[in-house]
Design a protein around this motif. Structure first.
Motif, PDB file in Angstrom:
ATOM      1  N   UNK A 165      39.928  44.671  43.701  1.00 48.99           N
ATOM      2  CA  UNK A 165      40.510  45.261  44.915  1.00 48.99           C
ATOM      3  C   UNK A 165      41.895  45.107  45.020  1.00 48.99           C
ATOM      4  N   UNK A 166      42.341  43.909  44.442  1.00 45.98           N
ATOM      5  CA  UNK A 166      43.893  43.512  44.453  1.00 45.98           C
ATOM      6  C   UNK A 166      44.351  43.418  43.268  1.00 45.98           C
ATOM      7  N   UNK A 167      45.121  44.226  42.797  1.00 42.54           N
ATOM      8  CA  UNK A 167      45.765  44.159  41.346  1.00 42.54           C
ATOM      9  C   UNK A 167      46.797  42.748  41.439  1.00 42.54           C
ATOM     10  N   UNK A 168      47.290  42.269  42.363  1.00 39.92           N
ATOM     11  CA  UNK A 168      48.232  41.111  42.367  1.00 39.92           C
ATOM     12  C   UNK A 168      47.339  39.971  41.486  1.00 39.92           C
ATOM     13  N   UNK A 169      46.187  39.867  41.762  1.00 40.07           N
ATOM     14  CA  UNK A 169      45.282  38.959  41.234  1.00 40.07           C
ATOM     15  C   UNK A 169      45.220  38.767  39.772  1.00 40.07           C
ATOM     16  N   UNK A 170      45.245  40.038  39.401  1.00 38.84           N
ATOM     17  CA  UNK A 170      45.499  40.119  37.651  1.00 38.84           C
ATOM     18  C   UNK A 170      46.909  39.762  37.415  1.00 38.84           C
ATOM     19  N   UNK A 171      47.706  40.262  38.195  1.00 39.21           N
ATOM     20  CA  UNK A 171      49.022  39.714  37.646  1.00 39.21           C
ATOM     21  C   UNK A 171      49.354  38.457  37.821  1.00 39.21           C
ATOM     22  N   UNK A 172      48.820  37.915  38.532  1.00 40.80           N
ATOM     23  CA  UNK A 172      48.948  36.273  38.518  1.00 40.80           C
ATOM     24  C   UNK A 172      48.092  35.797  37.512  1.00 40.80           C
ATOM     25  N   UNK A 173      47.131  36.010  37.040  1.00 43.47           N
ATOM     26  CA  UNK A 173      46.400  35.690  36.107  1.00 43.47           C
ATOM     27  C   UNK A 173      47.120  35.764  34.703  1.00 43.47           C
ATOM     28  N   UNK A 188      43.803  31.285  39.174  1.00 42.80           N
ATOM     29  CA  UNK A 188      43.795  32.713  39.075  1.00 42.80           C
ATOM     30  C   UNK A 188      42.696  33.534  38.738  1.00 42.80           C
ATOM     31  N   UNK A 189      41.931  32.808  37.862  1.00 38.17           N
ATOM     32  CA  UNK A 189      40.448  33.531  37.543  1.00 38.17           C
ATOM     33  C   UNK A 189      39.706  33.462  38.708  1.00 38.17           C
ATOM     34  N   UNK A 190      39.832  32.438  39.440  1.00 35.29           N
ATOM     35  CA  UNK A 190      38.966  32.505  40.882  1.00 35.29           C
ATOM     36  C   UNK A 190      39.339  33.654  41.728  1.00 35.29           C
ATOM     37  N   UNK A 191      40.692  33.835  41.766  1.00 33.73           N
ATOM     38  CA  UNK A 191      41.078  34.999  42.522  1.00 33.73           C
ATOM     39  C   UNK A 191      40.741  36.313  42.104  1.00 33.73           C
ATOM     40  N   UNK A 192      40.776  36.329  40.757  1.00 32.95           N
ATOM     41  CA  UNK A 192      40.368  37.893  40.313  1.00 32.95           C
ATOM     42  C   UNK A 192      38.800  37.784  40.141  1.00 32.95           C
ATOM     43  N   UNK A 193      37.992  36.928  40.000  1.00 27.22           N
ATOM     44  CA  UNK A 193      36.651  37.105  40.277  1.00 27.22           C
ATOM     45  C   UNK A 193      36.124  37.535  41.940  1.00 27.22           C
ATOM     46  N   UNK A 194      36.863  36.823  42.876  1.00 32.05           N
ATOM     47  CA  UNK A 194      36.704  37.142  44.340  1.00 32.05           C
ATOM     48  C   UNK A 194      37.212  38.743  44.412  1.00 32.05           C
TER      49      UNK A 194
END
Length: 285
Positions: A165-173, A188-194
């Motif tokens: 839902x939020x591409x920023x999480x993938x950029x952070x990863x 960052x993986x936790x944020x991407x999964x969320x």
């Protein structure tokens, strides 16, 4: 007289020589004794120094084996490692070195002290090598865990494309993987999964709404329209009868009222009719 003088001189020389020899032997013995004492003292001091160094190396090894760094490495599970054999090596070394070895004391003479010194120096070197080996094994475990974390991060980064839902999480990863920062990668993986879960939930809700709207539209199309009723006045008379027929209320799908029979007429005579409106009546009469 001369003979006695010669004998006395010879005897004196012999006696003097004997005294000198005895004095020399005594001095030599004293020198040897002093040298032996110095050698024993030096050997004892060397042994004490070697023993202190061996004890220090042993203490460092024991402290590391009982320390937090080793405990943290041993707490890592095999499924979190790129190479589980690193953990097996660490466990084997730590168990083998935990028993330690006896540190001899510096007792006995010079030769014993010197032999003990050699043993102690060997013990010091062994403990130093053991400590280095255990440290290397610990770092190998952490390096293997980092490699596994990076691998998992790369997989999630690839598989999550278009699913967050939020591409920023993938950029952070991506940035955390490039820095090889283990903790940052995990966060960052936790944020991407969320973010994946949030998008999945939103998609499911939208799909449910669309399906509900489609079902409602289909229900509306399959329901028949209600019957419509209208009043249609009749403007003609039929047959030889004197009254009009065919008037009244008609259903959009039914038939008009019939004449004769038992059916009721579709119209009624007013209580006070106007004679001019009656059929067959001449208004001039």
């Amino acid at each position: 007289m001369r003979e006695w003088r010669r004998i006395a001189t010879t005897a004196g020389g012999i006696l003097l020589a004997a005294c000198v020899t005895v004095a020399g032997m005594s001095a030599w013995r004293s020198h040897e004794s002093a040298t032996a004492a110095r050698e024993l003292e030096q050997a004892t001091a060397d042994c004490a120094t070697a023993r202190a160094a061996a004890k220090k190396a042993e203490r460092k090894l024991v402290e590391y084996l009982d320390g937090d760094r080793l405990a943290q490495a041993k707490a890592v599970t095999a499924d979190k490692l790129a190479d589980p054999e690193t953990l097996e090596t660490l466990n084997d070394l730590s168990e083998r070195y935990a028993a330690g070895e006896r540190i001899p004391t510096c007792a006995g003479g010079t030769e014993t002290a010197q032999a003990t010194t050699g043993t102690l120096r060997s013990t010091e070197k062994r403990n130093a090598k053991r400590l280095a080996r255990v440290r290397k094994a610990v770092e190998a475990v952490f390096a293997s865990r980092l490699a596994h974390t990076v691998e998992q991060g790369e997989r999630l980064y690839s598989s999550s494309e278009g699913k967050v839902q939020d591409e920023y999480s993938r950029a952070l990863l991506r940035a955390s993987i490039d820095k090889r920062d283990e903790k940052a990668i995990a966060d960052a993986m936790d944020k991407v999964n969320a973010s994946i879960d949030a998008k999945t939930k939103a998609d499911e809700e939208r799909k449910a709404q669309e399906e509900a709207a489609a079902a409602a539209a289909a229900q509306a199309q399959s329901t028949p329209a209600p019957q419509q009723y209208s009043y249609t006045p009749s403007g003609s008379a039929s047959g030889s009868g004197s009254g009009p027929t065919g008037g009244g209320y008609h259903s959009s799908g039914g038939s008009a009222g019939s004449t004769g029979g038992s059916a009721s007429p579709g119209w009624s005579v007013p209580a006070n009719p106007d004679p001019s409106q009656l059929p067959g009546t001449d208004p001039s009469l």
